[in-house]
Design an enzyme around this catalytic site. Structure first.
Site, mmCIF file in Angstrom:
data_model
loop_
_atom_site.group_PDB
_atom_site.id
_atom_site.type_symbol
_atom_site.label_atom_id
_atom_site.label_comp_id
_atom_site.label_asym_id
_atom_site.label_seq_id
_atom_site.Cartn_x
_atom_site.Cartn_y
_atom_site.Cartn_z
ATOM 1 N N ASP A 1 19.034 3.739 15.144
ATOM 2 C CA ASP A 1 19.784 3.440 16.372
ATOM 3 C C ASP A 1 20.465 4.658 16.981
ATOM 4 O O ASP A 1 21.418 4.516 17.754
ATOM 5 C CB ASP A 1 20.842 2.348 16.120
ATOM 6 C CG ASP A 1 20.216 0.999 15.802
ATOM 7 O OD1 ASP A 1 19.091 0.755 16.275
ATOM 8 O OD2 ASP A 1 20.844 0.209 15.081
ATOM 9 N N GLY B 1 18.928 6.476 19.062
ATOM 10 C CA GLY B 1 18.414 6.513 20.434
ATOM 11 C C GLY B 1 17.154 7.318 20.613
ATOM 12 O O GLY B 1 16.868 7.805 21.715
ATOM 13 N N THR C 1 9.621 9.170 15.524
ATOM 14 C CA THR C 1 9.518 8.884 14.093
ATOM 15 C C THR C 1 10.617 7.920 13.658
ATOM 16 O O THR C 1 11.697 7.891 14.246
ATOM 17 C CB THR C 1 9.605 10.178 13.269
ATOM 18 O OG1 THR C 1 10.871 10.796 13.500
ATOM 19 C CG2 THR C 1 8.500 11.133 13.667
ATOM 20 N N ASN D 1 23.799 12.210 21.186
ATOM 21 C CA ASN D 1 23.447 11.162 22.138
ATOM 22 C C ASN D 1 24.594 10.152 22.297
ATOM 23 O O ASN D 1 25.538 10.132 21.516
ATOM 24 C CB ASN D 1 22.175 10.455 21.657
ATOM 25 C CG ASN D 1 21.549 9.586 22.723
ATOM 26 O OD1 ASN D 1 21.795 9.776 23.915
ATOM 27 N ND2 ASN D 1 20.759 8.622 22.302
ATOM 28 N N MET E 1 26.820 9.952 24.587
ATOM 29 C CA MET E 1 28.105 10.531 24.953
ATOM 30 C C MET E 1 28.871 9.635 25.917
ATOM 31 O O MET E 1 30.112 9.686 25.977
ATOM 32 C CB MET E 1 27.900 11.922 25.573
ATOM 33 C CG MET E 1 27.497 13.003 24.584
ATOM 34 S SD MET E 1 28.777 13.358 23.346
ATOM 35 C CE MET E 1 30.104 14.000 24.375
ATOM 36 N N LEU F 1 -2.713 -2.649 -27.264
ATOM 37 C CA LEU F 1 -1.304 -2.948 -27.461
ATOM 38 C C LEU F 1 -0.840 -2.545 -28.863
ATOM 39 O O LEU F 1 -1.649 -2.441 -29.792
ATOM 40 C CB LEU F 1 -1.049 -4.440 -27.256
ATOM 41 C CG LEU F 1 -1.211 -4.984 -25.833
ATOM 42 C CD1 LEU F 1 -1.168 -6.512 -25.856
ATOM 43 C CD2 LEU F 1 -0.132 -4.426 -24.907
ATOM 44 N N LYS G 1 -5.244 -0.670 -33.835
ATOM 45 C CA LYS G 1 -5.874 0.614 -33.534
ATOM 46 C C LYS G 1 -5.871 1.548 -34.743
ATOM 47 O O LYS G 1 -6.908 2.099 -35.129
ATOM 48 C CB LYS G 1 -5.141 1.298 -32.361
ATOM 49 C CG LYS G 1 -5.117 0.518 -31.074
ATOM 50 C CD LYS G 1 -4.395 1.256 -29.971
ATOM 51 C CE LYS G 1 -2.937 1.528 -30.313
ATOM 52 N NZ LYS G 1 -2.141 0.300 -30.514
ATOM 53 N N SER H 1 -1.750 4.415 -25.088
ATOM 54 C CA SER H 1 -2.246 5.004 -23.828
ATOM 55 C C SER H 1 -2.381 3.931 -22.750
ATOM 56 O O SER H 1 -3.485 3.558 -22.373
ATOM 57 C CB SER H 1 -3.570 5.740 -24.037
ATOM 58 O OG SER H 1 -4.526 4.966 -24.702
#
Length: 651
Positions: A53, A55, A130, A184, A186, A488, A493, A561
């Protein structure tokens, strides 16, 4: 009557005001005259940025309106939209000219980057509106990447805000040398000079801390048009230029680029037939003529320019900003991603850099993870090796950090899988800027600027050795492999990997088992269990495993992993067929039921944060070489199957 709107009758239907011309749809000569009038003018690209905002959209709408770049039908639609959103009287809501998305109009904010063209008697302009919201900072980076100037807007009622500082830092980081500080609204502070002076002093004090040099400050009112095109009566105390006067006279980067040494990243090898071979691209800096000596990088081969070819015919000179095709005097190896540069002043080539990085993704940056790095026309796999520090944009303070979240800014060390051609961003936006792209989603996750090559990148070289990888493997009478067990915690593993190694040892094979827990007692004892530490854990293990396979060993690696990206990264280190991904599969409920180490119980109790399967994700392999379902197969049977697979024995 809104400020700046003529009281003259509107032109006939079908006509519109365009840059001072009244142009009919049938008046082709006027259109061509308009285009001819502007084609030789210099082009300034600039952005408007600041907090929400402040401007920004209103200012751009006012610039378009006052420069007579609004067609009558557009103006009538704008007036109707202004009444619909509740603008008082005959006033126009100029922000609606650039807030094009429905969501922007509904919320009264800018989300996307809106680009608009306008022209004055002295110069052409492309302006990017932007977003001000922190959530859309990545869009601001997009708009700033090609800008010569940034207008930093500040609401006179609010002063310098966090997002003002963030956008100023980013504009400076992205090499925008011209900063216009537009205070801005002003009119809403009674055109009070003291308010303006305090804001300018506050901003300049901040600008000094981050290295912004000269700042041109202007008091304006976007709604009323004060000091934008026309000077303000209520602010007669201001003696500087109007905004449009400043935009018309400021020096632009294109002029500076032409004074630099010649560089052209090759975008395309143009080979329409066997008689022609040219190299096409956009000249990023300098100028070149036929006969000039050039160097092809990264190879370093030297040749000279034979011709400068364009669609409209050959040129005597190619300059920064032109798209051309170069033919070379010699048959040298040159392809997309290479850079053709002045032979006497080439850019650098390296594979490790210090850089500033803006993180633009919802998911945090994970150091060690491989991303695609795109710089100019080069595309290479790269990873952030280290975060040297994160920057607090409010204070410019350097903060310790191991990762980055959305909109985070840091100075980092980056390594690429092969050397790339680069210059510091201060010298070349094209060869010094880059983006990082997620390899899985193809989303842009970061944008950065290169500072310099790391000294170790210039001093560290591969040492030639006489005993090859193949010779070591032949001595052991085996094919080196990495067996990567993933799954897991509690899936089995380590148990299966241990059985596989016992069988290989009994067969006379040379192997070594890297177990997740064991490695954390030494090599990785400094790492925790955050996502970033897990990535680094796997990177180190992958590098160690590669050295061991270079020695001719069969390496077994048993690690959770959890991330596919890191398993793909390790796979990419090895020749085809040498990385064997083994998914030791067990449902979470079954793994938790086994829980021989009591880890799941601690995780459920909140005593073990970042535990895979509970509060940290596990990404199952999508194309594992072997899948072991431990609810249906014994560890002994699984080990036998894996040995049969890697030794290519019939099952």
């Amino acid at each position: 009557m809104p400020a700046g709107k003529s009281s003259e009758p509107a032109p006939e239907a079908g006509w519109a005001s365009c840059g001072g011309y009244e142009v009919s749809e049938l008046a082709a000569r006027d259109i061509h005259a308009y285009l001819d009038r502007h084609q030789d003018k210099s082009l300034l690209r600039f952005i408007t940025c600041g907090s929400v905002d402040d401007g920004k959209s209103t200012l751009i709408g006012r610039l378009l309106y006052d420069s007579k770049m609004i067609f009558n039908d557009t103006f009538e639609a704008l007036a109707a939209d202004s009444r619909r959103v509740g603008t008082q009287g005959e006033n126009i809501d100029f922000a609606l000219l650039v807030d094009g998305l429905a969501a922007e109009r509904e919320q009264g904010i800018t989300i996307d980057v809106a680009y608009r063209f306008f022209a004055t008697e002295r110069r052409k302009f492309i302006v990017a509106d932007t977003p001000g919201h922190e959530q859309y900072t990545r869009n601001m980076v997009t708009g700033a990447s090609t800008a010569d100037l940034a207008i930093i807007l500040i609401d006179a009622r609010k002063g310098v805000l966090t997002q003002t500082r963030r956008h100023s830092y980013l504009a400076h980081l992205l090499g925008i040398r011209n900063i216009a500080l537009a205070v801005n609204k002003m009119d809403l502070v009674g055109y009070d000079r003291a308010v303006y002076d305090d804001i300018v002093a506050d901003y300049r004090a901040f600008a000094d801390t981050i290295g912004i040099g000269e700042v041109t400050a202007l008091p304006i009112s976007g709604l009323g048009g004060d000091n934008i095109v026309a000077r303000s009566g209520p602010m007669d105390w201001y003696g500087g230029p109007t905004l449009i006067e400043h935009l018309e006279t400021v020096a632009i980067d294109a002029d500076l680029d032409r004074a630099k040494p010649f560089r052209m990243p090759v975008q395309w090898v143009n080979r329409p037939n066997l008689d022609f071979r040219g190299f096409s691209g956009l000249v990023a800096g300098g100028a070149a003529r036929p006969g000039d000596k050039v160097r092809i990088l990264p190879s370093g081969k030297v040749t000279s320019i034979a011709r400068i070819v364009t669609f409209d015919g050959d040129l005597d000179e190619a300059v920064a900003g032109q798209s051309v095709t170069l033919t070379l005097a010699d048959e040298v190896d040159c392809s997309r991603g290479d850079v053709i540069a002045a032979a006497a002043a080439p850019p650098e080539v390296a594979d490790q850099f210090e850089a500033s990085l803006v993180w633009m993704a919802e998911e945090e940056l994970l150091p060690g993870r491989a991303y695609w790095l795109k710089s100019a026309t080069q595309n290479v796999s790269a990873s952030v090796q280290e975060l040297k520090y994160q920057v607090n944009v409010n204070t410019a303070e350097h903060l310790a950090a191991k990762t980055l979240e959305l909109n985070g800014i840091a100075v980092v060390n980056i390594a690429t899988e092969r050397p790339i051609v680069f210059e510091s961003y201060d010298d070349s936006k094209d060869l010094g800027g880059f983006i990082l792209i997620d390899k899985l989603s193809n989303a842009t996750v970061g944008a950065g600027t290169i500072h310099f090559a790391l000294r170790r990148a210039q001093n560290v070289h591969w040492q030639a050795i006489d005993i090859s990888r193949a010779a070591r493997a032949a001595q052991k009478h085996q094919q080196p492999k990495l067996l990567w067990f993933t799954g897991l915690s509690g899936a089995g593993k380590s148990t299966i990997a241990n059985l596989v190694e016992r069988k290989l040892h009994a067969l006379g094979k040379h192997s070594f088992l890297l177990d997740g827990d064991n490695v954390r007692h030494g090599l990785n004892k400094d790492l925790g269990f955050t996502d970033a530490d897990r990535v680094e854990n796997i990177r180190r293990v992958g590098e160690v495993a590669k050295l061991m396979t270079d020695a001719g060993l069969i390496v077994l690696s048993a690690f959770i992993s959890p991330f596919r990206a890191e398993r793909r990264m390790v796979r990419s280190m090895f020749p085809e067929g040498e990385f064997v991904e083994i998914h030791v599969d067990a449902p979470l409920a079954e793994a938790e039921r086994r829980d021989v180490k009591g880890l799941y119980a601690k995780a459920r109790a909140g005593k073990l944060p970042n535990f895979t399967g509970i509060d940290s994700p596990y990404e199952e392999p999508e194309e594992a070489d072997i899948v072991i379902d431990t609810t249906r197969m014994t560890a002994e049977a699984a080990a036998e199957r894996i040995v049969d697979f890697i030794l290519d024995r019939s099952v």
